[in-house]
Motif scaffolding. Structure first.
Motif, mmCIF file in Angstrom:
data_model
loop_
_atom_site.group_PDB
_atom_site.id
_atom_site.type_symbol
_atom_site.label_atom_id
_atom_site.label_comp_id
_atom_site.label_asym_id
_atom_site.label_seq_id
_atom_site.Cartn_x
_atom_site.Cartn_y
_atom_site.Cartn_z
ATOM 1 N N GLU A 175 0.808 -1.220 0.000
ATOM 2 C CA GLU A 175 0.000 0.000 0.000
ATOM 3 C C GLU A 175 0.841 1.271 0.000
ATOM 4 O O GLU A 175 0.367 2.334 -0.432
ATOM 5 N N ASP A 184 -6.112 10.611 -5.532
ATOM 6 C CA ASP A 184 -7.363 10.076 -5.010
ATOM 7 C C ASP A 184 -7.178 9.486 -3.611
ATOM 8 O O ASP A 184 -6.181 8.821 -3.334
ATOM 9 N N LYS A 185 -8.154 9.719 -2.738
ATOM 10 C CA LYS A 185 -8.063 9.207 -1.369
ATOM 11 C C LYS A 185 -8.046 7.685 -1.329
ATOM 12 O O LYS A 185 -7.543 7.097 -0.358
ATOM 13 N N ALA A 186 -8.561 7.033 -2.368
ATOM 14 C CA ALA A 186 -8.525 5.566 -2.420
ATOM 15 C C ALA A 186 -7.096 5.045 -2.514
ATOM 16 O O ALA A 186 -6.828 3.890 -2.166
ATOM 17 N N GLU A 246 -5.291 6.830 1.452
ATOM 18 C CA GLU A 246 -5.634 6.351 2.791
ATOM 19 C C GLU A 246 -5.047 4.969 3.114
ATOM 20 O O GLU A 246 -4.514 4.766 4.217
ATOM 21 N N PRO A 247 -5.071 3.991 2.190
ATOM 22 C CA PRO A 247 -4.440 2.707 2.529
ATOM 23 C C PRO A 247 -2.934 2.809 2.769
ATOM 24 O O PRO A 247 -2.365 1.989 3.502
#
Length: 328
Positions: free
Chosen positions: A52, A206-208, A211-212
């Motif tokens: 990630e 993108d937060k996708a 965040e991970p």
């Protein structure tokens, strides 16, 4: 052999006062530098291996693809000043292309630097090396001992390249980033002509994806964040129980930053010599920000700090940038 100078002292009264003030603030906070004790530094090394966590490998790919172009801008035989050097791996990979005249590895703890700088010295015996234990988040300037070291090696007038990889500039808010970059500019300008800054910057995305990278499935980042509490216990004499705190990480799109917190699992009171703080159930201790930048906004910041026109290199997805900006 490399030399080592320790300026920062972990048991310093001012450091304890800073921690206590942060815990008593509204909302409570602890500076991200407290994440990086010996165990925290090793946990962060593990984070960089996670699927990630894209920044480290993306930046490394940029250096691998564009190192030659960077070397055309960084002056030959420059003093490479590596901020937050850690295990020195990023600088070590660039030695063959940048060919520095000297290397100054700056980190909050000399103890963590010693093995890495010693190993690097074995591979580059002709390059003078200095390990400098210093909290540059408070003020970035070479202490007298480092200035004397440069004089002894006839490097006082050599050009200086401040090397700040890893997007750690994101730990500072925009105003703090500007102040740090102005200090970096002054540090470069104090050397010979041609110096500048080579800096890694994480970009808005993108937060996708974001965040991970700060809340991985294995929980390594959670362990890294909770380890801050053990470090605070050591430094302040507090009685944090890490098992009673939950890792929280999210992207604030309006502020263009990742925030990391520790949330109290139940109501509890944390005590230390001379003070205490009651935490309500779910109340958060703010431990880190990681600001994300657009290239245009960061170029503007560099200009405001006094640097000249910047060049930057990026990856195919445009997730990360490495900037070179000369100190005019």
């Amino acid at each position: 052999m490399p030399e080592f100078v320790q300026i920062h002292q972990s048991n310093d009264a001012a450091l304890r006062a800073e921690l206590a003030a942060g815990l008593l603030a509204e909302p409570p906070r602890a500076a991200p530098k407290f994440l990086y004790d010996a165990l925290g530094s090793r946990l962060f090394d593990a984070i960089t291996e996670l699927a990630e966590y894209y920044p480290t490998r993306t930046e490394a790919a940029i250096f691998a693809a564009h190192g030659g172009a960077m070397a055309q801008r960084v002056p030959p035989r420059a003093v490479l000043i590596d901020l937050g050097a850690g295990n020195c791996a990023k600088a070590a990979r660039l030695f063959p292309v940048l060919r520095p005249g000297a290397y100054v590895a700056v980190d909050i703890s000399v103890d963590y630097l010693q093995d890495a700088v010693g190993e690097l010295q074995q591979r580059h015996r002709q390059v003078p090396m200095l390990g400098l234990g210093m909290d540059f988040s408070a003020r970035l300037a070479l202490p007298p001992a480092a200035a004397d070291w440069l004089e002894r090696h006839d490097l006082a007038s050599a050009p200086r390249c401040v090397f700040y990889p890893g997007s750690s500039i994101g730990n500072f808010n925009p105003g703090e980033s500007l102040a740090l970059l102005r200090q970096a500019h002054a540090l470069c300008a104090a050397g010979g002509p041609g110096g500048g800054i080579l800096i890694g910057v994480d970009r808005v995305k993108d937060k996708a994806v974001l965040e991970p990278a700060y809340d991985d499935a294995l929980g390594v980042t959670a362990a890294f964040n909770r380890n801050l509490l053990l470090n605070v216990n050591t430094l302040l004499g507090s009685d944090f129980a890490p098992a009673r705190w939950r890792h929280v990480a999210f992207y604030d799109e309006a502020a263009s930053r990742i925030e990391m917190h520790l949330a109290s699992d139940g109501a509890q009171t944390v005590r230390w010599p001379g003070g205490e703080r009651h935490f309500a159930d779910g109340e958060r201790l703010h431990t880190e920000n990681s600001y994300k930048w657009t290239p245009g906004a960061f170029e503007t910041l560099l200009r405001e700090a006094g640097f000249g026109a910047a060049t930057h290199w990026t990856d195919e997805r445009g997730w990360f940038s490495v900037f070179w900006a000369p100190a005019l």
